[in-house]
Design a protein around this motif. Structure first.
Motif, PDB file in Angstrom:
ATOM      1  N   THR A  59       0.830  -1.207   0.000  1.00 25.71           N
ATOM      2  CA  THR A  59       0.000   0.000   0.000  1.00 25.71           C
ATOM      3  C   THR A  59       0.865   1.259   0.000  1.00 25.71           C
ATOM      4  OG1 THR A  59      -1.797  -1.128   1.164  1.00 25.71           O
ATOM      5  CG2 THR A  59      -1.762   1.279   1.270  1.00 25.71           C
ATOM      6  N   CYS A  60       1.883   1.268   0.857  1.00 26.08           N
ATOM      7  CA  CYS A  60       2.733   2.462   0.964  1.00 26.08           C
ATOM      8  C   CYS A  60       3.624   2.633  -0.263  1.00 26.08           C
ATOM      9  CB  CYS A  60       3.576   2.391   2.228  1.00 26.08           C
ATOM     10  SG  CYS A  60       2.615   2.753   3.721  1.00 26.08           S
ATOM     11  N   ALA A  61       4.046   1.536  -0.854  1.00 27.89           N
ATOM     12  CA  ALA A  61       4.834   1.634  -2.081  1.00 27.89           C
ATOM     13  C   ALA A  61       4.000   2.260  -3.194  1.00 27.89           C
ATOM     14  CB  ALA A  61       5.334   0.260  -2.502  1.00 27.89           C
ATOM     15  N   GLN A  62       2.747   1.827  -3.334  1.00 28.12           N
ATOM     16  CA  GLN A  62       1.874   2.400  -4.363  1.00 28.12           C
ATOM     17  C   GLN A  62       1.589   3.869  -4.062  1.00 28.12           C
ATOM     18  OE1 GLN A  62       0.786   0.769  -7.298  1.00 28.12           O
ATOM     19  NE2 GLN A  62       0.518   2.963  -7.704  1.00 28.12           N
ATOM     20  N   GLN A  63       1.405   4.176  -2.790  1.00 30.93           N
ATOM     21  CA  GLN A  63       1.181   5.569  -2.395  1.00 30.93           C
ATOM     22  C   GLN A  63       2.372   6.439  -2.787  1.00 30.93           C
ATOM     23  OE1 GLN A  63       1.143   6.171   1.821  1.00 30.93           O
ATOM     24  NE2 GLN A  63       0.455   8.298   1.692  1.00 30.93           N
ATOM     25  N   ALA A  64       3.571   5.938  -2.523  1.00 30.99           N
ATOM     26  CA  ALA A  64       4.782   6.689  -2.863  1.00 30.99           C
ATOM     27  C   ALA A  64       4.861   6.941  -4.367  1.00 30.99           C
ATOM     28  CB  ALA A  64       6.017   5.927  -2.384  1.00 30.99           C
ATOM     29  N   ILE A  65       4.579   5.900  -5.140  1.00 33.13           N
ATOM     30  CA  ILE A  65       4.597   6.041  -6.602  1.00 33.13           C
ATOM     31  C   ILE A  65       3.579   7.083  -7.050  1.00 33.13           C
ATOM     32  CG2 ILE A  65       4.088   4.854  -8.770  1.00 33.13           C
ATOM     33  CD1 ILE A  65       5.145   2.280  -7.369  1.00 33.13           C
ATOM     34  N   ASP A  66       2.385   7.032  -6.479  1.00 32.83           N
ATOM     35  CA  ASP A  66       1.330   7.977  -6.847  1.00 32.83           C
ATOM     36  C   ASP A  66       1.729   9.415  -6.506  1.00 32.83           C
ATOM     37  OD1 ASP A  66      -0.167   5.832  -7.694  1.00 32.83           O
ATOM     38  OD2 ASP A  66      -1.418   5.747  -5.888  1.00 32.83           O
TER      39      ASP A  66
END
Length: 237
Positions: free
Chosen positions: A174-181
């Motif tokens: 979840t946090c990896a996707q958030q960072a990418i976004d």
């Protein structure tokens, strides 16, 4: 492709235990790159109990892949990084007496300080990364500091994975996707091993780099350094 950066702190620990120069840190770092390693990581601490500050200078000419220096941005550390100018600096909030890193930054509480430090590194063309726990608010805070990347602190994942709890990957995904976004890159490290690296890689979107030291060197005692480096590379593909 996720890059493998090998942390050579444990090589320095072994060397220092006898007071000589065996194993030779420079030769090991050279060999790791020859074996396929895509980066060298060091984490000097103020007491120089493993990596010495001089090691950071000595490694600079021979690291032709990516050079990552981790540490708490105390004045001596900042001075070292600005002098060596590695590819990347990873900011870690470890106490001077910590055996190993045991928490990520509170990027909200320390936002002003981190902004100041990061801006100085970026003025010197050094990529910046912040060591963080997989907590959405900390990812938001990391973005606000101006950092180029985060490094997800993966001890909790590794511990739970060893118990068979595969759901422990969810906060990291979840946090990896958030960072990418939010436009920031994703690294990861701490207690990643041959046992868990493939699963971790498969479930973390946009994973750019992992930094692995303790497990990799320990596994190499049984399997050999060249073999282990290539086993990691295979799993990361």
């Amino acid at each position: 492709m996720t890059k493998l950066s090998v942390n050579v702190n444990k090589i320095a620990t072994l060397r220092n235990s006898r007071g000589g120069d065996t194993p030779n840190l420079i030769q090991v770092a050279t060999d790791i790159q020859h074996f396929g390693g895509e980066g060298i990581t060091i984490h000097p601490r103020p007491d120089e109990r493993h990596i010495r500050y001089q090691d950071a200078y000595d490694l600079k000419p021979i690291v032709h892949t990516e050079y990552n220096i981790e540490g708490n941005p105390i004045p001596k550390f900042i001075e070292l990084v600005l002098a060596v100018k590695p590819t990347q600096v990873t900011l870690v909030p470890d106490a001077e007496d910590a055996i190993t890193s045991n928490a990520g930054w509170n990027t909200k509480k320390h936002e002003s300080f981190l902004k100041e430090v990061i801006s100085e590194f970026k003025r010197n063309d050094i990529r910046t990364s912040i060591f963080v726990d997989p907590v959405p608010e900390m990812i938001e805070g990391a973005v606000s500091t101006g950092a180029d990347r985060i490094e997800l602190y993966t001890e909790e994942f590794a511990s739970e994975y060893a118990k068979g709890n595969l759901k422990a990957i969810q906060p990291y995904s979840t946090c990896a996707q958030q960072a990418i976004d939010l436009g920031i890159g994703v690294n990861a490290g701490h207690d990643l091993s041959l046992d868990n690296i493939k699963f971790f890689k498969e479930n973390i979107p946009g994973l750019l780099e992992v930094s692995i030291g303790h497990a990799l060197i320990s596994e190499s005692i049984y399997l050999g350094l060249e073999n282990v480096v290539n086993m990691y590379l295979h799993r990361l593909k």
